[in-house]
Write a protein that holds these residues in place. Structure first.
Motif, PDB file in Angstrom:
ATOM      1  N   GLU A  39       9.969  -1.510 -22.800  1.00 58.65           N
ATOM      2  CA  GLU A  39      11.322  -2.055 -22.941  1.00 58.65           C
ATOM      3  C   GLU A  39      12.372  -0.983 -22.686  1.00 58.65           C
ATOM      4  O   GLU A  39      13.397  -1.231 -22.038  1.00 58.65           O
ATOM      5  CB  GLU A  39      11.503  -2.644 -24.342  1.00 58.65           C
ATOM      6  N   ARG A  40      12.120   0.217 -23.184  1.00 56.44           N
ATOM      7  CA  ARG A  40      13.059   1.313 -22.944  1.00 56.44           C
ATOM      8  C   ARG A  40      13.068   1.701 -21.468  1.00 56.44           C
ATOM      9  O   ARG A  40      14.136   1.984 -20.906  1.00 56.44           O
ATOM     10  CB  ARG A  40      12.693   2.525 -23.810  1.00 56.44           C
ATOM     11  N   CYS A  41      11.895   1.733 -20.845  1.00 55.93           N
ATOM     12  CA  CYS A  41      11.824   2.045 -19.409  1.00 55.93           C
ATOM     13  C   CYS A  41      12.693   1.079 -18.606  1.00 55.93           C
ATOM     14  O   CYS A  41      13.383   1.489 -17.664  1.00 55.93           O
ATOM     15  CB  CYS A  41      10.379   1.971 -18.928  1.00 55.93           C
ATOM     16  N   ILE A  42      12.641  -0.191 -18.989  1.00 53.59           N
ATOM     17  CA  ILE A  42      13.437  -1.200 -18.288  1.00 53.59           C
ATOM     18  C   ILE A  42      14.917  -1.038 -18.631  1.00 53.59           C
ATOM     19  O   ILE A  42      15.783  -1.054 -17.742  1.00 53.59           O
ATOM     20  CB  ILE A  42      12.935  -2.605 -18.643  1.00 53.59           C
ATOM     21  N   ARG A  43      15.215  -0.844 -19.888  1.00 53.66           N
ATOM     22  CA  ARG A  43      16.605  -0.710 -20.330  1.00 53.66           C
ATOM     23  C   ARG A  43      17.291   0.492 -19.683  1.00 53.66           C
ATOM     24  O   ARG A  43      18.480   0.444 -19.343  1.00 53.66           O
ATOM     25  CB  ARG A  43      16.640  -0.575 -21.861  1.00 53.66           C
ATOM     26  N   GLU A  44      16.543   1.578 -19.487  1.00 52.48           N
ATOM     27  CA  GLU A  44      17.118   2.790 -18.914  1.00 52.48           C
ATOM     28  C   GLU A  44      16.856   2.898 -17.410  1.00 52.48           C
ATOM     29  O   GLU A  44      17.025   3.948 -16.812  1.00 52.48           O
ATOM     30  CB  GLU A  44      16.599   4.013 -19.659  1.00 52.48           C
ATOM     31  N   HIS A  45      16.414   1.785 -16.805  1.00 47.02           N
ATOM     32  CA  HIS A  45      16.300   1.645 -15.356  1.00 47.02           C
ATOM     33  C   HIS A  45      15.234   2.546 -14.713  1.00 47.02           C
ATOM     34  O   HIS A  45      15.350   2.916 -13.551  1.00 47.02           O
ATOM     35  CB  HIS A  45      17.660   1.877 -14.680  1.00 47.02           C
ATOM     36  N   PHE A  46      14.182   2.861 -15.478  1.00 50.18           N
ATOM     37  CA  PHE A  46      13.013   3.474 -14.865  1.00 50.18           C
ATOM     38  C   PHE A  46      12.105   2.392 -14.279  1.00 50.18           C
ATOM     39  O   PHE A  46      11.251   2.679 -13.444  1.00 50.18           O
ATOM     40  CB  PHE A  46      12.240   4.309 -15.893  1.00 50.18           C
ATOM     41  N   ARG A  78      12.277  -7.297 -13.739  1.00 49.63           N
ATOM     42  CA  ARG A  78      11.200  -8.168 -13.272  1.00 49.63           C
ATOM     43  C   ARG A  78       9.816  -7.597 -13.585  1.00 49.63           C
ATOM     44  O   ARG A  78       8.820  -8.329 -13.623  1.00 49.63           O
ATOM     45  CB  ARG A  78      11.353  -8.411 -11.769  1.00 49.63           C
ATOM     46  N   HIS A  79       9.744  -6.292 -13.816  1.00 49.17           N
ATOM     47  CA  HIS A  79       8.446  -5.683 -14.101  1.00 49.17           C
ATOM     48  C   HIS A  79       7.876  -6.129 -15.446  1.00 49.17           C
ATOM     49  O   HIS A  79       6.667  -6.014 -15.680  1.00 49.17           O
ATOM     50  CB  HIS A  79       8.561  -4.154 -14.053  1.00 49.17           C
ATOM     51  N   ALA A  80       8.715  -6.640 -16.311  1.00 50.92           N
ATOM     52  CA  ALA A  80       8.228  -7.130 -17.611  1.00 50.92           C
ATOM     53  C   ALA A  80       7.305  -8.331 -17.449  1.00 50.92           C
ATOM     54  O   ALA A  80       6.570  -8.687 -18.385  1.00 50.92           O
ATOM     55  CB  ALA A  80       9.401  -7.484 -18.510  1.00 50.92           C
ATOM     56  N   ALA A  81       7.309  -8.947 -16.279  1.00 51.45           N
ATOM     57  CA  ALA A  81       6.441 -10.102 -16.023  1.00 51.45           C
ATOM     58  C   ALA A  81       5.057  -9.684 -15.534  1.00 51.45           C
ATOM     59  O   ALA A  81       4.220 -10.540 -15.250  1.00 51.45           O
ATOM     60  CB  ALA A  81       7.095 -11.018 -14.993  1.00 51.45           C
ATOM     61  N   MET A  82       4.798  -8.371 -15.462  1.00 48.09           N
ATOM     62  CA  MET A  82       3.517  -7.911 -14.929  1.00 48.09           C
ATOM     63  C   MET A  82       2.375  -8.082 -15.923  1.00 48.09           C
ATOM     64  O   MET A  82       1.209  -8.026 -15.544  1.00 48.09           O
ATOM     65  CB  MET A  82       3.606  -6.443 -14.497  1.00 48.09           C
ATOM     66  N   TRP A  83       2.681  -8.252 -17.184  1.00 47.43           N
ATOM     67  CA  TRP A  83       1.640  -8.375 -18.193  1.00 47.43           C
ATOM     68  C   TRP A  83       1.975  -9.482 -19.175  1.00 47.43           C
ATOM     69  O   TRP A  83       3.117  -9.903 -19.302  1.00 47.43           O
ATOM     70  CB  TRP A  83       1.474  -7.049 -18.951  1.00 47.43           C
ATOM     71  N   GLN A  84       0.953  -9.943 -19.866  1.00 41.19           N
ATOM     72  CA  GLN A  84       1.118 -10.885 -20.961  1.00 41.19           C
ATOM     73  C   GLN A  84       0.458 -10.291 -22.198  1.00 41.19           C
ATOM     74  O   GLN A  84      -0.437  -9.441 -22.087  1.00 41.19           O
ATOM     75  CB  GLN A  84       0.483 -12.240 -20.636  1.00 41.19           C
ATOM     76  N   VAL A  85       0.893 -10.737 -23.360  1.00 41.01           N
ATOM     77  CA  VAL A  85       0.347 -10.227 -24.617  1.00 41.01           C
ATOM     78  C   VAL A  85      -0.342 -11.363 -25.364  1.00 41.01           C
ATOM     79  O   VAL A  85       0.218 -12.454 -25.503  1.00 41.01           O
ATOM     80  CB  VAL A  85       1.463  -9.621 -25.491  1.00 41.01           C
TER      81      VAL A  85
END
Length: 203
Positions: free
Chosen positions: A151-158, A162-169
């Protein structure tokens, strides 16, 4: 999507010193996959979550393939009851064979090796090389710190949103089938946003 899932790669630990809940979850995952006629490919070990996973598959008439480096077999770390055991020369070849031709990748809790394998699968998916579902089996919230880091990687633009859709929990092994089914299709077009470029300026 689950109709097309016939072979899955499972990453997991070989430690026997972990909480029994993790060992039991690994066996239940093996049972779930076997009962859905899914072939399991894993690291070939006989103890820890690895051994429980394989035992769960075999006890339910399933097909399980182990992939193990030669030095581990020489140390007698391999499970002797597998449907098939593939002996490879090194860890890199092991990871490649485990993921090759898999219809999904599943990660149970584990240590540095498990995390390294999982992150490689996610990286390959980000690059549009591996396109299949990836599921984290989040027993006792094990993967929560990693998910927070993503989540931090996405928030800080690393990473892109859309990459959050690469996995499911999945919180339980029994939820893994639904998690694989719920994953949206992923294509090689992911390469278009694999590298994050400066936002276009508006005049």
């Amino acid at each position: 999507m689950t109709d097309s899932i016939r072979r899955v790669c499972v990453y997991c630990a070989s430690s026997e010193r972990v909480d029994k809940v993790y060992l039991d979850a690994a066996r239940r995952l093996g049972e779930v996959l076997a009962n859905n006629s899914i072939t399991v490919v894993y690291g070939g070990g006989a103890i820890g979550l690895m051994g429980r996973l394989a035992d769960g598959v075999l006890a339910n008439g399933g097909h399980v393939i182990g992939v193990i480096p030669r030095f581990m077999q020489e140390l007698e770390w391999d499970h002797r009851g597998l449907t098939e055991l593939q002996v490879v020369e090194n860890m890199r070849e092991r990871k490649h064979l485990m993921l090759t031709d898999s219809d999904a990748a599943i990660a149970l809790p584990g240590g540095s090796g498990t995390l390294e394998e999982l992150l490689e699968a996610i990286t390959l998916k980000r690059l549009g090389i591996y396109l299949q579902p990836i599921v984290l089996v989040n027993i006792l919230g094990f993967f929560d710190p990693l998910l927070t880091l993503f989540e931090r990687c996405i928030r800080e633009h690393f990473m892109d949103e859309r990459h959050a859709a690469m996995w499911q929990v999945a919180d339980r092994p029994e939820d893994v089938m639904a998690a694989m089914q719920s994953q949206k299709p992923w294509t090689a077009r992911a390469r278009e946003f694999a590298t994050l470029r400066p936002a276009k300026r508006t005049v």
